[in-house]
Design a protein around this motif. Structure first.
Motif, PDB file in Angstrom:
ATOM      1  N   GLY A  80      -6.047   0.463  -9.397  1.00 53.38           N
ATOM      2  CA  GLY A  80      -4.813   0.528  -8.744  1.00 53.38           C
ATOM      3  C   GLY A  80      -3.771   0.745  -9.548  1.00 53.38           C
ATOM      4  N   SER A 126      -9.436  -4.348   2.299  1.00 58.65           N
ATOM      5  CA  SER A 126      -7.892  -3.757   1.893  1.00 58.65           C
ATOM      6  C   SER A 126      -7.648  -4.718   3.377  1.00 58.65           C
ATOM      7  CB  SER A 126      -8.202  -2.267   2.948  1.00 58.65           C
ATOM      8  OG  SER A 126      -6.920  -1.594   3.469  1.00 58.65           O
ATOM      9  N   SER A 152      -0.413   8.831  -1.174  1.00 58.60           N
ATOM     10  CA  SER A 152      -1.921   7.547  -0.372  1.00 58.60           C
ATOM     11  C   SER A 152      -3.014   8.010   0.274  1.00 58.60           C
ATOM     12  CB  SER A 152      -0.953   6.884  -0.004  1.00 58.60           C
ATOM     13  OG  SER A 152      -0.329   5.497  -1.019  1.00 58.60           O
ATOM     14  N   THR A 197      -1.658  -6.403  -5.989  1.00 55.40           N
ATOM     15  CA  THR A 197      -2.065  -5.860  -4.420  1.00 55.40           C
ATOM     16  C   THR A 197      -4.143  -5.376  -4.830  1.00 55.40           C
ATOM     17  OG1 THR A 197      -0.322  -5.394  -4.044  1.00 55.40           O
ATOM     18  CG2 THR A 197      -1.789  -3.653  -3.064  1.00 55.40           C
ATOM     19  N   ALA A 198      -3.678  -4.700  -6.372  1.00 55.35           N
ATOM     20  CA  ALA A 198      -5.090  -4.245  -6.391  1.00 55.35           C
ATOM     21  C   ALA A 198      -6.356  -5.813  -6.594  1.00 55.35           C
ATOM     22  CB  ALA A 198      -5.016  -3.568  -7.728  1.00 55.35           C
ATOM     23  N   ALA A 212       1.778  -4.116  -7.656  1.00 57.57           N
ATOM     24  CA  ALA A 212       0.381  -3.569  -7.934  1.00 57.57           C
ATOM     25  C   ALA A 212      -0.857  -4.620  -8.791  1.00 57.57           C
ATOM     26  CB  ALA A 212       0.799  -2.167  -8.991  1.00 57.57           C
ATOM     27  N   GLY A 243       0.689  -0.694  -0.243  1.00 59.48           N
ATOM     28  CA  GLY A 243      -0.100   0.069  -0.168  1.00 59.48           C
ATOM     29  C   GLY A 243       1.046   0.859  -0.215  1.00 59.48           C
ATOM     30  N   VAL A 246      -1.484   2.030  -4.335  1.00 58.72           N
ATOM     31  CA  VAL A 246      -2.536   0.647  -5.053  1.00 58.72           C
ATOM     32  C   VAL A 246      -4.152   0.389  -4.113  1.00 58.72           C
ATOM     33  CG1 VAL A 246      -2.520  -1.271  -5.899  1.00 58.72           C
ATOM     34  CG2 VAL A 246      -0.007  -0.010  -5.872  1.00 58.72           C
ATOM     35  N   LYS A 247      -3.701   0.641  -2.983  1.00 57.76           N
ATOM     36  CA  LYS A 247      -4.893  -0.176  -2.345  1.00 57.76           C
ATOM     37  C   LYS A 247      -6.317   0.798  -2.784  1.00 57.76           C
ATOM     38  CE  LYS A 247      -2.667  -3.115   1.369  1.00 57.76           C
ATOM     39  NZ  LYS A 247      -2.189  -3.328   2.128  1.00 57.76           N
ATOM     40  N   ALA A 254      -7.082   1.217  -5.820  1.00 62.45           N
ATOM     41  CA  ALA A 254      -8.430  -0.046  -6.777  1.00 62.45           C
ATOM     42  C   ALA A 254      -9.883   0.339  -5.566  1.00 62.45           C
ATOM     43  CB  ALA A 254      -7.756  -1.418  -6.060  1.00 62.45           C
TER      44      ALA A 254
END
Length: 349
Positions: free
Chosen positions: A146, A273, A173, A264-265, A261, A111, A115-116, A119
């Motif tokens: 993301g 999350s 972020s 994570t996405a 990425a 994160g 990306v978090k 997304a």
């Protein structure tokens, strides 16, 4: 006299016409981690509002004789949730290991570059703007958001391994977190309740249709990281040494960042999350498995899967019938671990 590779722990193994070297200690530990995760999965399948004996659970999984209620609970309710927990945890563990190697910072997390949050914004746009769309559109929207955040950080930082990259990622972020709050404060209250439960990292909606989507993106990211593992080991020697060994650092960093990425996405799109998994799993893998990038990635995937499975099972059973989202459980246990890591690295910050 024993060869240097033997003294380093490598053993030569043949499989038909193929011959390769393996290190026994990481292999044994990874097999033990996999066994522990499978045992935890079976335990999670057996326990819940209805306790299912071991024999009945195994019969339901293997197609043996099982009554309809047990078969429905195992195959339609608990098994998709357990598989999703292990898959998402493995993806976040791999993403965390890649991000920490890329930034050469043990405190890095998937994160880190927004990306978090990106997304999450993509998924919320689908939830609020087109609620009639099927669940299959959530990963598409999440991946778009993301990856857009990751590309924006790369464009602004222009260097994937420096301090500027980390700082730009943290700034983006926070910006995207503010955008998320605007979404939540201006949306309908009924939509907000659904969004908050999803953002907390809950797996209660895990279902079979989402598993192939998550598995597809997870496999793509994992294969990319595995294919570039040896080059990543060389990159840790320094830019000059890696370039001398023929490693194209920009292409390598770009591939590994995109893989991190991507996974994570995809994970955020499926379950919301889940913080601290990508931070904790690589450190657990280094402590238990050790070795180079190949061992680190394998250990991080197994540790991540076990962490999310344990967090989801604990949140589901500890306060039954109330269910605590896995993301909240991970935050409760992850914050002390993060503070401990900060303390150990206090002289390098």
């Amino acid at each position: 006299m024993r060869a240097p590779s033997y003294r380093a722990g490598y053993r030569r193994t043949t499989l038909g016409p193929l011959a390769f070297r393996v290190r026994l200690r990481p292999l044994v530990i990874c097999l033990a981690l996999a066994g522990a995760m499978l045992a935890g999965a079976l335990w999670a399948l057996m326990h819940g509002s209805l306790h299912i004996p071991t024999g009945a659970a195994i019969a339901a999984l293997t197609g043996g004789e099982a009554n309809r209620e047990v078969l429905h609970i195992i195959m339609e309710v608990r098994l998709p949730r357990v598989l999703m927990a292990m898959l998402i945890g493995a993806m976040l563990g791999l993403a965390g290991a890649a991000m920490q190697t890329l930034t050469r910072n043990g405190l890095a997390d998937p994160g880190l570059i927004g990306v978090k949050e990106g997304a999450s914004i993509g998924v919320l746009l689908v939830l609020f703007g087109a609620p009639g769309l099927s669940l299959g559109w959530r990963p598409v929207a999440g991946l778009a958001g993301g990856l857009s955040a990751a590309l924006l950080v790369c464009a602004l930082a222009r260097d994937l391994s420096g301090l500027r990259f980390v700082l730009v990622g943290i700034g983006l972020s926070w910006l995207l977190s503010a955008v998320l709050l605007i979404f939540l404060t201006t949306a309908d209250i009924n939509d907000v309740e659904t969004a908050l439960l999803w953002l907390a990292g809950s797996l209660h909606n895990a279902a079979w249709p989402m598993l192939p989507v998550a598995a597809l993106w997870g496999a793509l990211g994992a294969l990319t990281l595995a294919a570039t593992a040896r080059q990543a080991d060389a990159a840790l020697l320094g830019d000059a040494a890696a370039s001398g060994l023929g490693v194209r650092l920009k292409g390598l960093n770009g591939l590994r960042l995109a893989s991190s990425a991507l996974m994570t996405a995809a994970a955020v799109s499926c379950v919301g999350s889940l913080g601290f998994v990508g931070l904790m799993a690589p450190h657990m893998a280094r402590l238990m498995v050790g070795g180079g990038q190949g061992a680190l990635l394998t250990g991080s995937a197994l540790c991540g899967g076990f962490l999310v499975l344990a967090a989801d099972t604990f949140g589901r059973l500890a306060f039954a019938p109330l269910q605590i989202p896995a993301g909240i459980v991970m935050a409760v246990f992850g914050v002390p671990v993060f503070l401990l890591l900060l303390w150990h690295r206090r002289d390098r910050l």
